[in-house]
Design a protein around this motif. Sequence first.
Motif, PDB file in Angstrom:
ATOM      1  N   VAL A 161       0.840  -1.200   0.000  1.00 47.85           N
ATOM      2  CA  VAL A 161       0.000   0.000   0.000  1.00 47.85           C
ATOM      3  C   VAL A 161       0.873   1.248   0.000  1.00 47.85           C
ATOM      4  O   VAL A 161       1.994   1.237   0.496  1.00 47.85           O
ATOM      5  CB  VAL A 161      -0.953   0.034   1.226  1.00 47.85           C
ATOM      6  CG1 VAL A 161      -1.708  -1.274   1.364  1.00 47.85           C
ATOM      7  CG2 VAL A 161      -0.204   0.319   2.515  1.00 47.85           C
ATOM      8  N   GLY A 162       0.338   2.326  -0.569  1.00 45.60           N
ATOM      9  CA  GLY A 162       1.088   3.579  -0.585  1.00 45.60           C
ATOM     10  C   GLY A 162       0.486   4.610  -1.512  1.00 45.60           C
ATOM     11  O   GLY A 162      -0.601   4.427  -2.063  1.00 45.60           O
ATOM     12  N   THR A 163       1.207   5.689  -1.688  1.00 47.53           N
ATOM     13  CA  THR A 163       0.735   6.806  -2.512  1.00 47.53           C
ATOM     14  C   THR A 163       1.782   7.168  -3.559  1.00 47.53           C
ATOM     15  O   THR A 163       2.969   6.872  -3.410  1.00 47.53           O
ATOM     16  CB  THR A 163       0.452   8.049  -1.643  1.00 47.53           C
ATOM     17  OG1 THR A 163       1.654   8.408  -0.950  1.00 47.53           O
ATOM     18  CG2 THR A 163      -0.649   7.772  -0.637  1.00 47.53           C
ATOM     19  N   GLY A 164       1.327   7.817  -4.603  1.00 46.42           N
ATOM     20  CA  GLY A 164       2.225   8.278  -5.662  1.00 46.42           C
ATOM     21  C   GLY A 164       1.484   9.236  -6.566  1.00 46.42           C
ATOM     22  O   GLY A 164       0.355   9.650  -6.270  1.00 46.42           O
ATOM     23  N   TYR A 165       2.095   9.575  -7.683  1.00 43.54           N
ATOM     24  CA  TYR A 165       1.483  10.526  -8.608  1.00 43.54           C
ATOM     25  C   TYR A 165       1.144   9.860  -9.936  1.00 43.54           C
ATOM     26  O   TYR A 165       1.913   9.046 -10.464  1.00 43.54           O
ATOM     27  CB  TYR A 165       2.416  11.714  -8.844  1.00 43.54           C
ATOM     28  CG  TYR A 165       2.475  12.650  -7.654  1.00 43.54           C
ATOM     29  CD1 TYR A 165       1.506  13.640  -7.476  1.00 43.54           C
ATOM     30  CD2 TYR A 165       3.464  12.526  -6.690  1.00 43.54           C
ATOM     31  CE1 TYR A 165       1.540  14.490  -6.385  1.00 43.54           C
ATOM     32  CE2 TYR A 165       3.506  13.361  -5.586  1.00 43.54           C
ATOM     33  CZ  TYR A 165       2.537  14.348  -5.436  1.00 43.54           C
ATOM     34  OH  TYR A 165       2.565  15.171  -4.340  1.00 43.54           O
ATOM     35  N   VAL A 166      -0.045  10.210 -10.446  1.00 48.02           N
ATOM     36  CA  VAL A 166      -0.500   9.772 -11.768  1.00 48.02           C
ATOM     37  C   VAL A 166      -0.909  11.020 -12.536  1.00 48.02           C
ATOM     38  O   VAL A 166      -1.815  11.740 -12.106  1.00 48.02           O
ATOM     39  CB  VAL A 166      -1.703   8.802 -11.657  1.00 48.02           C
ATOM     40  CG1 VAL A 166      -2.212   8.444 -13.055  1.00 48.02           C
ATOM     41  CG2 VAL A 166      -1.324   7.549 -10.881  1.00 48.02           C
ATOM     42  N   GLY A 167      -0.215  11.301 -13.625  1.00 47.81           N
ATOM     43  CA  GLY A 167      -0.523  12.514 -14.379  1.00 47.81           C
ATOM     44  C   GLY A 167      -0.379  13.772 -13.551  1.00 47.81           C
ATOM     45  O   GLY A 167      -1.117  14.742 -13.736  1.00 47.81           O
ATOM     46  N   GLY A 168       0.564  13.754 -12.614  1.00 53.62           N
ATOM     47  CA  GLY A 168       0.809  14.919 -11.781  1.00 53.62           C
ATOM     48  C   GLY A 168      -0.139  15.079 -10.608  1.00 53.62           C
ATOM     49  O   GLY A 168      -0.026  16.050  -9.853  1.00 53.62           O
ATOM     50  N   ARG A 169      -1.056  14.108 -10.421  1.00 52.35           N
ATOM     51  CA  ARG A 169      -2.016  14.198  -9.318  1.00 52.35           C
ATOM     52  C   ARG A 169      -1.816  13.042  -8.341  1.00 52.35           C
ATOM     53  O   ARG A 169      -1.521  11.905  -8.744  1.00 52.35           O
ATOM     54  CB  ARG A 169      -3.451  14.187  -9.835  1.00 52.35           C
ATOM     55  CG  ARG A 169      -3.795  15.414 -10.675  1.00 52.35           C
ATOM     56  CD  ARG A 169      -5.296  15.517 -10.885  1.00 52.35           C
ATOM     57  NE  ARG A 169      -5.815  14.364 -11.596  1.00 52.35           N
ATOM     58  CZ  ARG A 169      -7.107  14.047 -11.638  1.00 52.35           C
ATOM     59  NH1 ARG A 169      -7.988  14.753 -10.974  1.00 52.35           N
ATOM     60  NH2 ARG A 169      -7.505  12.994 -12.328  1.00 52.35           N
ATOM     61  N   LEU A 170      -2.012  13.320  -7.065  1.00 52.87           N
ATOM     62  CA  LEU A 170      -1.828  12.324  -6.020  1.00 52.87           C
ATOM     63  C   LEU A 170      -2.898  11.230  -6.106  1.00 52.87           C
ATOM     64  O   LEU A 170      -4.088  11.526  -6.249  1.00 52.87           O
ATOM     65  CB  LEU A 170      -1.889  12.991  -4.649  1.00 52.87           C
ATOM     66  CG  LEU A 170      -1.677  12.076  -3.435  1.00 52.87           C
ATOM     67  CD1 LEU A 170      -0.257  11.523  -3.434  1.00 52.87           C
ATOM     68  CD2 LEU A 170      -1.969  12.828  -2.144  1.00 52.87           C
ATOM     69  N   VAL A 171      -2.446   9.984  -6.005  1.00 49.89           N
ATOM     70  CA  VAL A 171      -3.352   8.822  -6.004  1.00 49.89           C
ATOM     71  C   VAL A 171      -2.898   7.862  -4.910  1.00 49.89           C
ATOM     72  O   VAL A 171      -1.691   7.666  -4.700  1.00 49.89           O
ATOM     73  CB  VAL A 171      -3.339   8.101  -7.376  1.00 49.89           C
ATOM     74  CG1 VAL A 171      -4.112   6.786  -7.316  1.00 49.89           C
ATOM     75  CG2 VAL A 171      -3.927   9.006  -8.461  1.00 49.89           C
TER      76      VAL A 171
END
Length: 517
Positions: free
Chosen positions: A79-89
């Motif tokens: 589990v975790g977070t990152g960026y897709v197309g410059g937006r947080l997901v």
Amino acid sequence: MTLSVELLDDMNRRREEILAGGGADKLAQRHEKGLMTARDRLAALFQEATFQEMGTHVQHSARYFGMEKKVLPADGVVVGTGYVGGRLVSAFSQDFTVVGGSLGKMHAKKIVMLMQAAAKLGSPIVAFKDSAGARIQEGVDALSGYGDVFYQNVYLSGVVPQIAVVCGPCAGGAAYSPALMDFIIMTRKNAYMFITGPEVIKAVTGKAVTMDEVGSADMHASVSGNVHFLAEDDTDAVRIVHKLLSYLPSNNSEDPPHHPSPAISLAEDDGMRALIPDDSQKPMDVRGVIEHIVDPGEFFEVHRSFAENLIVGFARIEGMVVGLVANQPAVRAGALDMDAADKGARFIRFCNAFNIPLVTLVDVPGFLPGVEQERGGIIRHGAKLLFAYASCTVPKVTVILRKAYGGSYLAMCSQEMGADFVFAWPTAEIAVMGAEGAIKVLYSKELKAAEDPKAKVRELAAAYRAEFASPYMSAGNGYITDVIDPAITRSTIALSLRKALTKRELRPPKKHGNIPL
């Protein structure tokens, strides 16, 4: 205190063991089968070097039966977070190489931890589902874990978009989490989803069924309606996620990612006129109309294989994101049935929750008649569509292309159901029922006495259309904003949407309405 080499080596060793999941052999086996691992999927989803993992070292409790000496890397879920197309997901990915990706209490706790973080951060959630189900060794604790996840799915519904990617087994209670999310993407191969599988069905009912009949991606996409998008493989599934996210806001407090054109093109589109059949009774493929209305390559259909008599999807019109709902006369004459009503209502409610304007294209002869529809509850299902439109407060633009009869006229977002703008082509027919049907009711005695009843019906029906079903009659009574040339449909919709983006509509305070489920 100086950080020793030993401590660094120990940290790196632990991390390498966790990154290896169920071991090098199991990871290699998945790659040989053309499947991504749990971490591969997250790497494909996120922009490079933006993923930050949470709960990396979480482990199950040693007290569970037969689990005392087992080490489960990341407890079977990353589990975790990152960026897709410059937006947080925010995203999680179940690891089938670690005890089949089975869900235990700590496995569930990690997922819940991520979902709670998504609520605070206002980020969409993407869930890669690849799990054998509840971890039997943990007994009721595993069931409690599922309950925790389901509760968060509901808590976040309408707050942040939730996307499930079923790319492996998803059986029993595990299937309810994706069902509680907004969209389900499922891969054709390696994935299946069911509550009770073939063996249980045979044991209980005596009927032999195949896995494809009860759990395949194709079945769920075309028959049950559980799956919104079919993916060929893991790579294609991630591509669909990226495309879907490009139309959605990050949360319910934001507008969708509009990219409005500096100036709206007012050029006429003669090709739109050419789409209209000479015979009003001949079906018209509404996909051609959609192509002329939306920006090039900017229609992303949802639920394509299910209830094909109604088309729904996301699009951009002069750069503005919209949810598009359209009758499809090429299938069942565009009549509304139970599945179409469910499909439309769910999509409309999603758009309303996330501030996405709605464009509705109407060419509907009515609700589908039949004993199966009546006994199946078409009244209840049709009411869902009425409820969805009436409770929707985002900008709503409706265009009546041809037929709009009876209750289906209302169910397709008429002015009375809250449409902000209603336009009609000159070919539109708006009435309680079709002209022929109305004539047979109104002139039954005269028709019996006529020498040629069929010719008389045609004669009277033409007069009825001209006088009582004309779009000008509805416009004259204030039910329609304007009757427009089909060639200016795109520019008319675009101008209306641009003006309606500032729309604000307040409703009476209440917990929620009681939609007829």
